[in-house]
Write a protein that holds these residues in place. Structure first.
Motif, PDB file in Angstrom:
ATOM      1  N   THR A 200       0.804  -1.292  -0.120  1.00  0.00           N
ATOM      2  CA  THR A 200      -0.075  -0.048  -0.168  1.00  0.00           C
ATOM      3  C   THR A 200       0.791   1.284  -0.009  1.00  0.00           C
ATOM      4  O   THR A 200       1.910   1.191   0.496  1.00  0.00           O
ATOM      5  N   ASP A 201       0.256   2.317  -0.460  1.00  0.00           N
ATOM      6  CA  ASP A 201       1.060   3.610  -0.597  1.00  0.00           C
ATOM      7  C   ASP A 201       0.723   4.328   0.789  1.00  0.00           C
ATOM      8  O   ASP A 201       1.213   5.711   0.981  1.00  0.00           O
ATOM      9  N   ALA A 202      -0.095   3.673   1.552  1.00  0.00           N
ATOM     10  CA  ALA A 202      -0.516   4.675   2.746  1.00  0.00           C
ATOM     11  C   ALA A 202       0.722   4.884   3.625  1.00  0.00           C
ATOM     12  O   ALA A 202       1.728   4.128   3.719  1.00  0.00           O
ATOM     13  N   ALA A 203       0.469   5.699   4.462  1.00  0.00           N
ATOM     14  CA  ALA A 203       1.467   5.994   5.763  1.00  0.00           C
ATOM     15  C   ALA A 203       0.978   5.353   6.892  1.00  0.00           C
ATOM     16  O   ALA A 203      -0.096   5.880   7.273  1.00  0.00           O
ATOM     17  N   VAL A 204       1.620   4.448   7.349  1.00  0.00           N
ATOM     18  CA  VAL A 204       1.306   3.738   8.538  1.00  0.00           C
ATOM     19  C   VAL A 204       2.143   3.576   9.408  1.00  0.00           C
ATOM     20  O   VAL A 204       3.276   3.129   9.066  1.00  0.00           O
ATOM     21  N   GLU A 205       2.182   3.915  10.711  1.00  0.00           N
ATOM     22  CA  GLU A 205       3.012   3.492  11.599  1.00  0.00           C
ATOM     23  C   GLU A 205       3.034   1.898  11.856  1.00  0.00           C
ATOM     24  O   GLU A 205       2.252   1.214  11.922  1.00  0.00           O
ATOM     25  N   LEU A 238       2.637  -7.205   4.897  1.00  0.00           N
ATOM     26  CA  LEU A 238       2.138  -5.958   4.355  1.00  0.00           C
ATOM     27  C   LEU A 238       3.207  -5.007   4.308  1.00  0.00           C
ATOM     28  O   LEU A 238       3.683  -4.780   5.599  1.00  0.00           O
ATOM     29  N   PHE A 239       3.381  -4.340   3.375  1.00  0.00           N
ATOM     30  CA  PHE A 239       4.041  -3.130   3.288  1.00  0.00           C
ATOM     31  C   PHE A 239       3.553  -1.824   2.916  1.00  0.00           C
ATOM     32  O   PHE A 239       2.794  -1.797   2.064  1.00  0.00           O
ATOM     33  N   ALA A 240       3.749  -0.723   3.722  1.00  0.00           N
ATOM     34  CA  ALA A 240       3.300   0.574   3.659  1.00  0.00           C
ATOM     35  C   ALA A 240       4.324   1.335   3.061  1.00  0.00           C
ATOM     36  O   ALA A 240       5.027   1.722   4.183  1.00  0.00           O
ATOM     37  N   THR A 241       4.373   1.963   1.900  1.00  0.00           N
ATOM     38  CA  THR A 241       5.300   2.869   1.417  1.00  0.00           C
ATOM     39  C   THR A 241       5.154   4.385   2.080  1.00  0.00           C
ATOM     40  O   THR A 241       6.300   4.943   2.002  1.00  0.00           O
ATOM     41  N   GLY A 242       4.006   4.772   2.377  1.00  0.00           N
ATOM     42  CA  GLY A 242       3.861   5.900   2.938  1.00  0.00           C
ATOM     43  C   GLY A 242       3.912   7.312   1.725  1.00  0.00           C
ATOM     44  O   GLY A 242       3.761   8.384   2.021  1.00  0.00           O
ATOM     45  N   LYS A 243       4.005   6.759   0.479  1.00  0.00           N
ATOM     46  CA  LYS A 243       4.159   7.732  -0.567  1.00  0.00           C
ATOM     47  C   LYS A 243       2.640   8.434  -0.987  1.00  0.00           C
ATOM     48  O   LYS A 243       2.847   9.418  -1.802  1.00  0.00           O
ATOM     49  N   ALA A 244       1.905   8.012  -0.556  1.00  0.00           N
ATOM     50  CA  ALA A 244       0.463   8.655  -0.662  1.00  0.00           C
ATOM     51  C   ALA A 244       0.362   9.921  -0.036  1.00  0.00           C
ATOM     52  O   ALA A 244      -0.567  10.856  -0.437  1.00  0.00           O
ATOM     53  N   GLY A 245       0.996  10.206   1.096  1.00  0.00           N
ATOM     54  CA  GLY A 245       1.102  11.441   1.473  1.00  0.00           C
ATOM     55  C   GLY A 245      -0.110  11.672   2.733  1.00  0.00           C
ATOM     56  O   GLY A 245      -0.382  12.917   2.867  1.00  0.00           O
ATOM     57  N   ASN A 246      -0.781  10.767   2.900  1.00  0.00           N
ATOM     58  CA  ASN A 246      -1.864  10.818   3.902  1.00  0.00           C
ATOM     59  C   ASN A 246      -1.497  11.140   5.399  1.00  0.00           C
ATOM     60  O   ASN A 246      -0.172  10.699   5.679  1.00  0.00           O
ATOM     61  N   PRO A 247      -2.257  11.682   6.085  1.00  0.00           N
ATOM     62  CA  PRO A 247      -1.826  11.699   7.644  1.00  0.00           C
ATOM     63  C   PRO A 247      -1.417  10.474   8.039  1.00  0.00           C
ATOM     64  O   PRO A 247      -2.384   9.467   7.704  1.00  0.00           O
ATOM     65  N   VAL A 248      -0.448  10.322   8.895  1.00  0.00           N
ATOM     66  CA  VAL A 248       0.064   9.254   9.093  1.00  0.00           C
ATOM     67  C   VAL A 248      -0.909   8.192  10.042  1.00  0.00           C
ATOM     68  O   VAL A 248      -1.610   9.022  11.200  1.00  0.00           O
ATOM     69  N   LEU A 249      -1.359   7.154   9.820  1.00  0.00           N
ATOM     70  CA  LEU A 249      -2.170   6.231  10.529  1.00  0.00           C
ATOM     71  C   LEU A 249      -1.508   5.776  11.570  1.00  0.00           C
ATOM     72  O   LEU A 249      -0.341   5.007  11.408  1.00  0.00           O
ATOM     73  N   GLY A 251      -2.989   4.824  15.081  1.00  0.00           N
ATOM     74  CA  GLY A 251      -3.937   4.162  15.884  1.00  0.00           C
ATOM     75  C   GLY A 251      -5.320   4.221  15.404  1.00  0.00           C
ATOM     76  O   GLY A 251      -5.817   4.713  14.430  1.00  0.00           O
ATOM     77  N   TRP A 252      -6.215   3.464  16.279  1.00  0.00           N
ATOM     78  CA  TRP A 252      -7.837   3.443  15.805  1.00  0.00           C
ATOM     79  C   TRP A 252      -8.367   5.017  15.704  1.00  0.00           C
ATOM     80  O   TRP A 252      -9.441   5.223  15.118  1.00  0.00           O
ATOM     81  N   GLU A 253      -7.818   5.609  16.444  1.00  0.00           N
ATOM     82  CA  GLU A 253      -8.024   7.220  16.673  1.00  0.00           C
ATOM     83  C   GLU A 253      -7.665   8.227  15.349  1.00  0.00           C
ATOM     84  O   GLU A 253      -8.223   9.140  15.309  1.00  0.00           O
ATOM     85  N   SER A 254      -6.735   7.428  14.697  1.00  0.00           N
ATOM     86  CA  SER A 254      -6.457   8.363  13.550  1.00  0.00           C
ATOM     87  C   SER A 254      -7.370   8.538  12.506  1.00  0.00           C
ATOM     88  O   SER A 254      -8.304   7.348  12.144  1.00  0.00           O
ATOM     89  N   ALA A 255      -7.598   9.651  11.803  1.00  0.00           N
ATOM     90  CA  ALA A 255      -8.515   9.872  10.656  1.00  0.00           C
ATOM     91  C   ALA A 255      -8.338   8.731   9.712  1.00  0.00           C
ATOM     92  O   ALA A 255      -7.340   8.651   9.416  1.00  0.00           O
ATOM     93  N   GLY A 256      -9.283   8.053   9.232  1.00  0.00           N
ATOM     94  CA  GLY A 256      -9.460   7.165   8.156  1.00  0.00           C
ATOM     95  C   GLY A 256      -8.886   5.666   8.539  1.00  0.00           C
ATOM     96  O   GLY A 256      -8.842   4.906   7.741  1.00  0.00           O
TER      97      GLY A 256
END
Lengths: 408, 408
Positions: A200-205, A238-249, A251-256
């Motif tokens: 995924t290109d999402a940014a996730v801790e 599961l690999f999250a590259t973080g390139k989408a530039g979303n606000p980093v996820l 925890g469950w309280e994170s938006a999205g």
């Protein structure tokens, strides 16, 4: 080997590129074949990683090292070898894995612990180091390839290539998830094993990424079975590259976070079901839904007891609405069940309710349902609110053909 | 239905009469067939009884009542119905069992709780009370029959009749043990179920009789599997008439207790193995011996994991010494195991030792062994002193044929 596509096969879906993940394949020729059998994924710096691995007490070195290094949270590369599982090969097997990790780490200038390796194929033969070295070198030079080419290169006895895609909005930013998987029942010692990779290109801790993958896996990959056997190498990463530039996820309280998890769950469910659809000899896909158990864990155990029962699976193969065999499988699960509150149905029609056959039970709609390829079994225990759904396939002569390698 | 005798069948042994136990059979015609299907054993006053029953949470009324009444320690009669299991039939099924108990109790002038009933056959159809009443009446009037006739009358899908005999000296007095059993894999919902009955003329206190049967059962009946499925009616009972006149066995300190237990164990082991030899579609009998486990219970779990693995069973069917599949089955058992101390052999030849294939492994003797009908798999975990031996059969096309009742 018969690689006629399973009658339950699905076409490979259209899947977008994932920014920060580049796939390449090469021919290491781990077996006497002329096909790509080494897959290499290069991941952007800062990519988060999560993984779930087989619980087998006899896991391969790949799994041992993967489990260890995934805890560090970051990945720069993935190498998948097809044709040799490198399992049960002692220190020589481990040396081959370490060699691959070091070769990639030098090429990319990253720590070796950020290079993940999987292998699938024959057991008991150490991965040949020379072939691995040449294969990795070729992959590092190769042109990027498509999802479908990578899905094909990680396959062994798969009769069709398997991929799944979903997207989600995370804090208003669209993120993509693409997954590929291989596996066709547990024929690991010879060739197969379930290996799944989601990008995924999402940014996730990393910690939250692991939390979500573990949860999604327990609802999907842990809910499928072909023959109840478990490979020594099963792996989902599961690999999250973080390139989408979303606000980093984080925890469950994170938006999205919920939206991302839903999309992840969708990809995992589809990948898991595709493995069942390639079950050895499978002619029918079976969904088993258990409700009314004392809790969800109990429901899952009962559902898996039904899904793993050779008697239930052969009955479905024969188009036989044999609810007595379902009763038997519920009874042997070792979980709370009460004969007099148990109900069983097929394709939405109850055959027995509250411990007794329905006096006006009309078998015609059930018989029609069982003629189809997608079968649904409902079991209600009438005890509590626990529920679970699992997936399996029928047990046919094809399974015996594939697994009893008659030596002539 | 194909009732060609299993290739693993054994001839029915010569067995002496047991003083205090008289067997009779009758035709209750529970199905449209012309054969004896109701077996009646009349037991001398003072007969001790012990029983082990299915752990299924969906057990039949016969099992529920049997479990309850065996605690009273005494039996005067046994009735076995073949063709209808009476399982999953609610209160109407229970009424039929109570009717049989009362009918026999009136005829013999004994408490109803000393009359034990078993039923085997189709599930979900209450045992027809009229047929049961007429069948019991006919059996009460019938001439005594042989062990083989009784063994045949309790059978359903069995392809051969099964009996076992042993004797022992108890305090200088010779006592006899004769057992019969039916069962051919778990096809309970349709027809089968394992029902075993052992009769002895020894005098044994009920509590000690139960203790010995439970122990012997855990070493024999609990160590067999055909397909991992468990019937809703599985039952093994032991009746001791006391007519031999031996000094009463009341505990392990009694003279001859060890000798009696050895004979009981021999009968139980033979009966258990005969059920495996009639496994559906079985072509090979498989003994799996696990040593070096952390304890006996762990060894048994690992052995059963191997015995229930469809991949191991199909490999043996194909004559394939596929030790990788054995590794897989060890790994998934969820018990302590260490890849690097694991050894696996076939027919006395090690294929892998201490986690690695033997470099000088000669497959020829193993291939010859696997061509035979009696297969032996050895697994040494190298961890402790725990050991267990279990028995199963291979998984063949015959199993699918028998269980996938293709509707035409």
């Amino acid at each position: 080997m018969d690689l006629t596509p399973s009658p339950l096969a699905k076409p490979f879906p259209a899947m977008p590129a994932i920014d920060g993940a580049v796939l390449r394949v090469a021919r290491a020729r781990y077996k006497e074949w002329d096909r790509a059998d080494l897959t290499f994924a290069e991941l952007a710096e800062g990519t988060s990683v999560a993984g779930v691995f087989t619980k087998s007490a006899c896991a391969s070195s790949e799994v041992e090292l993967g489990r260890e290094n995934v805890a560090n949270g970051h990945a720069r590369a993935l190498v998948v070898n097809a044709g040799n599982s490198n399992a049960f090969t002692g220190y020589r097997g481990r040396e081959a894995v370490v060699q691959i990790m070091e070769q990639v780490s030098e090429a990319l200038g990253c720590p070796a612990e950020q290079v993940f390796v999987s292998s699938t194929g024959v057991i008991g033969v150490p991965l040949p180091k020379g072939k691995a070295r040449a294969g990795v070198a070729a992959a590092l030079e190769a042109q990027p390839c498509s999802w479908e080419e990578a899905a094909s290169a990680i396959g062994t006895t798969d009769t069709f290539t398997k991929g799944a895609h979903a997207s989600a909005l995370v804090g208003g930013t669209r993120v993509e998830l693409c997954g590929i998987i291989k596996g066709s029942g547990m024929i690991a010692p010879d060739m197969a094993t379930m290996l799944g990779y989601i990008f995924t290109d999402a940014a996730v801790e990393p910690a939250f990424l692991q939390q979500m993958l573990s949860r999604a896996s327990s609802e999907t990959f842990s809910c499928i079975t072909v023959d109840g056997d478990t490979s020594t190498s099963d792996t989902v990463m599961l690999f999250a590259t973080g390139k989408a530039g979303n606000p980093v996820l984080s925890g469950w309280e994170s938006a999205g976070a919920d939206a991302f998890y839903s999309a992840l769950l969708e990809v995992c469910r589809e990948l898991a079901q595709l493995v069942v659809r390639d079950g050895e000899g499978a002619q029918k896909f079976i969904e088993i839904a258990v409700t009314g158990a004392t809790d969800d864990a109990s429901a899952r155990k009962i559902a898996m007891s039904i899904a793993n029962s050779p008697l239930v699976k052969t009955a479905i193969a024969g188009g036989d609405a044999n609810w007595g065999r379902v009763v038997m499988a519920v009874g042997k699960a070792g979980e709370p069940a009460d004969r007099d509150s148990l109900s069983i149905g097929f394709g939405g029609t109850w055959a027995a309710r509250d411990g007794q056959p329905l006096p006006d039970y009309d078998e015609a709609p059930v018989a029609r349902h069982l003629e189809g390829q997608d079968i649904r079994i409902d079991v209600d225990l009438g005890l509590g609110a626990g529920r679970a759904t699992v997936w399996t396939c029928d047990l046919t002569h094809g399974y015996i053909d594939i697994n009893a390698d008659y030596r002539s």
